[in-house]
Each structure stands twice: as C-alpha cells, then as structure tokens.
Design an enzyme around this catalytic site. Sequence first.
Site, PDB file in Angstrom:
ATOM      1  N   LYS A 116       0.815  -1.214   0.000  1.00 47.48           N
ATOM      2  CA  LYS A 116       0.000   0.000   0.000  1.00 47.48           C
ATOM      3  C   LYS A 116       0.850   1.265   0.000  1.00 47.48           C
ATOM      4  O   LYS A 116       0.516   2.263  -0.642  1.00 47.48           O
ATOM      5  CB  LYS A 116      -0.931  -0.007   1.214  1.00 47.48           C
ATOM      6  CG  LYS A 116      -2.069  -1.016   1.147  1.00 47.48           C
ATOM      7  CD  LYS A 116      -2.997  -0.835   2.329  1.00 47.48           C
ATOM      8  CE  LYS A 116      -4.214  -1.750   2.233  1.00 47.48           C
ATOM      9  NZ  LYS A 116      -3.853  -3.151   2.425  1.00 47.48           N
ATOM     10  N   LYS A 158      -2.732   0.400   8.961  1.00 48.42           N
ATOM     11  CA  LYS A 158      -3.104  -0.609   7.965  1.00 48.42           C
ATOM     12  C   LYS A 158      -1.881  -1.412   7.564  1.00 48.42           C
ATOM     13  O   LYS A 158      -0.788  -0.858   7.391  1.00 48.42           O
ATOM     14  CB  LYS A 158      -3.701   0.067   6.723  1.00 48.42           C
ATOM     15  CG  LYS A 158      -4.944   0.888   7.008  1.00 48.42           C
ATOM     16  CD  LYS A 158      -5.347   1.762   5.842  1.00 48.42           C
ATOM     17  CE  LYS A 158      -5.880   0.950   4.685  1.00 48.42           C
ATOM     18  NZ  LYS A 158      -6.410   1.836   3.623  1.00 48.42           N
ATOM     19  N   GLY A 164      -8.812  -6.993   2.607  1.00 46.50           N
ATOM     20  CA  GLY A 164      -9.918  -7.699   3.239  1.00 46.50           C
ATOM     21  C   GLY A 164     -10.153  -7.341   4.695  1.00 46.50           C
ATOM     22  O   GLY A 164     -10.756  -8.115   5.435  1.00 46.50           O
ATOM     23  N   GLY A 165      -9.651  -6.164   5.127  1.00 48.48           N
ATOM     24  CA  GLY A 165      -9.869  -5.756   6.504  1.00 48.48           C
ATOM     25  C   GLY A 165      -8.903  -6.369   7.498  1.00 48.48           C
ATOM     26  O   GLY A 165      -8.963  -6.076   8.692  1.00 48.48           O
ATOM     27  N   HIS A 208     -16.929   3.732   1.042  1.00 49.08           N
ATOM     28  CA  HIS A 208     -15.958   2.911   0.321  1.00 49.08           C
ATOM     29  C   HIS A 208     -16.534   2.638  -1.068  1.00 49.08           C
ATOM     30  O   HIS A 208     -17.494   1.891  -1.209  1.00 49.08           O
ATOM     31  CB  HIS A 208     -15.734   1.609   1.092  1.00 49.08           C
ATOM     32  CG  HIS A 208     -14.696   0.719   0.498  1.00 49.08           C
ATOM     33  ND1 HIS A 208     -13.885  -0.081   1.261  1.00 49.08           N
ATOM     34  CD2 HIS A 208     -14.334   0.467  -0.777  1.00 49.08           C
ATOM     35  CE1 HIS A 208     -13.076  -0.769   0.484  1.00 49.08           C
ATOM     36  NE2 HIS A 208     -13.341  -0.456  -0.767  1.00 49.08           N
ATOM     37  N   HIS A 235     -14.029  -3.551   9.100  1.00 49.05           N
ATOM     38  CA  HIS A 235     -13.414  -3.207   7.820  1.00 49.05           C
ATOM     39  C   HIS A 235     -13.612  -4.285   6.755  1.00 49.05           C
ATOM     40  O   HIS A 235     -12.922  -4.279   5.743  1.00 49.05           O
ATOM     41  CB  HIS A 235     -11.914  -2.916   7.990  1.00 49.05           C
ATOM     42  CG  HIS A 235     -11.619  -1.865   9.010  1.00 49.05           C
ATOM     43  ND1 HIS A 235     -11.961  -0.535   8.837  1.00 49.05           N
ATOM     44  CD2 HIS A 235     -11.035  -1.938  10.240  1.00 49.05           C
ATOM     45  CE1 HIS A 235     -11.597   0.154   9.902  1.00 49.05           C
ATOM     46  NE2 HIS A 235     -11.041  -0.667  10.767  1.00 49.05           N
ATOM     47  N   GLU A 275      -9.723   0.949  -5.454  1.00 49.87           N
ATOM     48  CA  GLU A 275     -10.578   1.285  -4.324  1.00 49.87           C
ATOM     49  C   GLU A 275     -10.318   2.712  -3.847  1.00 49.87           C
ATOM     50  O   GLU A 275      -9.175   3.126  -3.693  1.00 49.87           O
ATOM     51  CB  GLU A 275     -10.354   0.297  -3.178  1.00 49.87           C
ATOM     52  CG  GLU A 275     -10.596  -1.153  -3.596  1.00 49.87           C
ATOM     53  CD  GLU A 275     -10.782  -2.079  -2.413  1.00 49.87           C
ATOM     54  OE1 GLU A 275     -10.738  -1.603  -1.262  1.00 49.87           O
ATOM     55  OE2 GLU A 275     -10.984  -3.271  -2.653  1.00 49.87           O
ATOM     56  N   ARG A 297      -6.689  -8.431  -8.785  1.00 48.23           N
ATOM     57  CA  ARG A 297      -7.359  -9.715  -8.936  1.00 48.23           C
ATOM     58  C   ARG A 297      -8.843  -9.467  -9.128  1.00 48.23           C
ATOM     59  O   ARG A 297      -9.303  -8.322  -9.080  1.00 48.23           O
ATOM     60  CB  ARG A 297      -7.158 -10.565  -7.676  1.00 48.23           C
ATOM     61  CG  ARG A 297      -7.580  -9.840  -6.398  1.00 48.23           C
ATOM     62  CD  ARG A 297      -7.497 -10.704  -5.173  1.00 48.23           C
ATOM     63  NE  ARG A 297      -7.587  -9.949  -3.934  1.00 48.23           N
ATOM     64  CZ  ARG A 297      -8.718  -9.540  -3.368  1.00 48.23           C
ATOM     65  NH1 ARG A 297      -9.880  -9.787  -3.962  1.00 48.23           N
ATOM     66  NH2 ARG A 297      -8.714  -8.875  -2.231  1.00 48.23           N
TER      67      ARG A 297
END
Length: 664
Positions: A116, A158, A164-165, A208, A235, A275, A297
């Site tokens: 990220k 994060k 996926g949280g 989101h 999340h 996202e 993906r």
Amino acid sequence: MFSKILIANRGEIAVRVIKTARRLGIRTVAVYSEADRAALHVALADEAVLLGPAAATESYLDIGKVVAAALASGAEAIHPGYGFLSENPAFVEAVRNAGLVFIGPDAASIRAMGLKDAAKRLMEEAGVPVVPGYHGDNQDAAFLKVEAGKIGYPVLIKASAGGGGKGMRRVNTDDDFDAALQSCRREAKAAFGDDRVLVEKYVASPRHIEVQVFGDGRGNVVNLFERDCSLQRRHQKVIEEAPAPGMTDAVRAAMTGAAIAAAKAVAYKGAGTVEFIADGSGPLRPDGFWFMEMNTRLQVEHPVTEMVTGFDLVEWQLRVAAGEPLPVQQSDIRLLGHALEARLYAEDPANGFLPQAGRIDHLEFGGGEGIRIDAGVRSGDRVSPYYDPMIAKVIAHGRSRDEAIDRLKKALDGTHVTGLTSNRDFLRALCRDETFRQGRMDTGLIDRNLERLTAIPRLSEEAILIAALTGSDVDVAGPHCGFRLWGEASHRVTSHAGEEVIERRLVLGSGQVRLSGGAEDVLFEDFAFNGRDFSARLVRENGSAGINAHVAVDASGGRQYISVLLDGETYDFERPDLLEGEDAVHHHSGEILAPMTGVVRLVDVEAGVAVKAGDRLVVMEAMKMEYTLRSPRDGLVDAVFCTEGGQAEGGAVLIRMTEGAVDG
C-alpha cells in the site's frame, strides 16, 4: 483458448470459475487440502489433486505444490481465484517459469500495487488523489506514533501488504496507539507474512467506493463502473452494490478516470479493482475521494458488476490470458439496473460476529426473479476453522435500487441454514434499515446501529407449536390425529431456544391442536407436515388464516434439533435427552472457553493473579482474525490451560477462575 486450467483456490471461488470454464468447454483441475476432500469444488471439477494438510501454508499457499499439480495434470494455465496466492508476484513468476500461463496480471503490476505504501507513492506520481498519511519505510513504533500525531487523530493503521480488513485498526487517541499497532502487526504477519504497516488519516463519515477495471495488456483499459462497499464491519464488506447511490455523472467521470489512470500506470492486464474512500458527510463530490489501494485480482463482489453490465468477468479473464484483446470497447459498456450482493457467513452476530465452524445440517436458498446464488457448500458440508467461513453470496438484480433491495430481502427470507449460526437475520435487518434504503450509509452505519441490527427476534408461539408438532411422534397428517373417545389428548412440551427454557402444554382433539402456557394460546387446524414443509390454519376469534413454514429436524447425540423458518424468521429449538435431566444446557461460569479452534497468540495472566471484569486474558487467532477474550467478572485466576503459540480446540477450557472482588 485453453483446453484445461487448474484453479488454485477453494470453495465458492473455485466453484465460480468452474462454472464459466465448463460453459466455455474448458476442463478444470481442482486442488484441495485434507480438510476439503469432500468439498463442492472438488466434486464439480473434472479432476482434483490433493495438496496437503488442512493448514493453508501447507496446502493452498504452497507455491511448489500448486505448480507441480498443474504440471502433473496437464493444465495449460492457472487461475488463482481471489485470496490465497492471487496477489503473490512470486507465484506468478513460478507459474510462468514452469511454462504455464497465469490468468491474471503480470508480476510487476502486482508488485507495484501489492504494498500500500509504495502504491500510494506511485499513484501520487500518476496524479491520482491519495489520503494524507505516512507511507514510508521507517517501521519504528515510536516514529510511527509521532507520525500519527502529526496526521491528527483519528488515524488508521493498515498492513502494507494487507487487504480484506485484515491488519487494520482505527486509533482514536495517542494512548491507544501502541496496543493497536502491536495487534495490527500480529494480524498482518499471520495473514500476509509481512508485519509492515502504514498510517493514514481516518476520513469522517467515509464511503468505500471502488471501480472495476479491465486491461488486455495491449494498452487497452476499460472501466465497468463503480461499486459501493460502504456497509462494513471490522473493515470487511457485508453488502455491496452497483452502481453507488448518489453517484453523479461528474463524480463518476472523475473517479473512473482516476481508476483508469491507476491501471495504466502499471500497464495493467486482467481484472482489477481500484478502491477509493469518499467523503460521505454530504453529496459525493469530484474532489471528495481518495485512492486507498488497487486489488490486482477479481473481487469477491464482482457478481454485482456482472449483473449490471451483462458481462462474465471470468470469461474475460480467460480470453485475455489466452492472448485475445478485450471483447468490447468502453462505449459498449452500459449500466443495466441495480444489483446488490450479501455475504452469507457462518458467524454469530449476537456474539461479536464470532466465526462458526461445523456441519451445515440443512442449507436452502430463497429464489425468485433476479436472484443469483454463488455458493461453495451444500447441506451436509462442514465449515472448516482453517478458512474463511463464507457460506454463499446472495445476489439480487432489479430495475431500480428499491426493487433490488426488496428482491434481496425476499431471497434472504427464504434462505434456511441449520446446524450452525449464520448472519442471515443480520443481513435481513440491514435490508430493512431506512438509512441504508435511502442510500445514506457510510462505513460506520453498522457499528452505530449494531444493537438493533443484531437483536434476536421475540419467540413466536406459532413457531413453538410448529416445532412441538414436527418434533414429536404425532402424525400431524394422519386422519385420527388427536382422536380420543373421551376428552382431549394433552401433554407437556419442554425445549430450549438458546438460553431460554420453554415449557408449554399441547392439547390435541377434534382435528385441532392448541398450545397454551405462553404469552397467548395458539390454535391450529388442518395441519400437515411432509418432513420439510408444514402448513396449517391458524384459528383466531375473528376467523382463520393460512400459515406455512419450512422445518428442518435433526437428531444426534440423543437430542433433537428443530429449526423453523416462518415468515422470514428462523427459530431454532433443542429438545434435550430427558436422561440428562432438566439442566441439559451446560454453563461454565468459572471457565473461559475457546470460542472456536484457533491459535493462542497472547496469554496475559497466570495462576494466582486477580483480574477485574473486562481485563484481557487471552488473544486467539482463528479464521485469519484476532479475538480477545476478557474476564466476565472480578475474580482470581485459578489455573491457565493454554500457552502462547499453542493450538486450542473450540470449547476447550483456557482459563479457570474463582469469582470474587478485587482490591484497588
């Protein structure tokens, strides 16, 4: 086009890919662990290869085993599904080094977007708006805490390699930062093998919203509009929809333009999702959204995009991987109505959404126009503690958002899961929530309304009577049911509904049956049961009405379990073995039990230590998430039966306590 592919995944994911491959005439090879020998994806594939033990690290995540299985089976390509190895560049390189085709993006694209922090620096260079934060390499805890203070609380910690949280924590104050960072790092290490993190500003009232993109590796990239994934808890997405409520042409143009720029910045090939986090405090704005991450993906929620565009994204993946160009141009992609997807999980919303593991005794889905079910399990299958506890995705399409929501709720109303607890009723409550129905939700909606959304419905006397009749030896369809020469047939019925003990009296006679002893008497006539469907006439003072229910009865271990689906609500009853006496539901007031099978990550107490109500005792990891077990009361720790790093079976005693006051 390929003649045979291997699918390097399991459950609903593998089943989804198999269906498209079968339609295209492509043979499929499934892989499975020892825990998945009888799984649905194994049964549906043309061939199946055992990888190893249940632990994902020794089976689904073992790159060498997966590649070897593909070579041995004669597969030409590997589809990674979503999750597991799907975003692992080393896996992509191993597949291609073996002379096979990876059905997805290049390793370089995955690597560029996989971390990220690096991805956000790349997006800034590409002119894509990015959330303020620290995305650098310095991972010193004290340094990160200082950076959080500079950004301003609340912040999000994060996992750099996350998704996926997993490995994500909101921190509201400086005092909470250290514990949140440690927990985030542990979870990130367990889920991704990488405990590096980034820190960024937490956006108030966030929405989101993500954009589905697709590239063919020839410079052509299209978008298939946006999805709103704001209904989340921990999340993790709960209900997703397309298009996003309140989306204007101007905001869509800005957001999809940014998504295309992001994909082109890494020469993207295949299906991907960009996202964004948007300011949901008011109407969406062209300057009110920021890049979060790109998932290189196919996404779990891709069916809603398929429903509103009419395209099969898995087919596109296969064709592009086989060297074909994109089958359409941007001008060919149009919005067709509205779609929503609800994730049906084996979890207990009333108990902190604790994942459930065990056998699904009965599984039946509601249908209707515009409904699609993507499931990876069947009646009789087991939900394993080793993997994600998803049962299915229930997808609804309609001409309008209201129609799609109504269809989704109707499908959930008709869905019946027995044997373990699911979040079905929670999803139904969300479909009824007025804020959601008005399209005014943000990522905090569920947390703000958790008590109401997870409330357990009041017991229905009609359901109690149905359970009493279908779970007894009474032949409810027989012509002489309740017949007596004199008087009425009457007997006591005892059962459990959760912690509640239910005692009622059942009176049969003259073709009718009456239940008494509850809040109100209930009288049925003309009742019938065929082993699954129950029907009757409900008799009232002002007339009668038809009543219909679905019933699942299971007897094991000397007990009888009866689940009644009536008017969209599920009521579960247990009739204990009378030999066990009245106290058939056992309580462990002095024992802290493992809520499910998992690994003990932390033990904060030892024998002889005094604790207060709410003190942390043990931290467990199960199904890729951490769960903190706290003391239910003041007391003294008598004994500790677990060790850090050890495995604990569901229901095992971890801590034994003695109740009492704690000084100070």
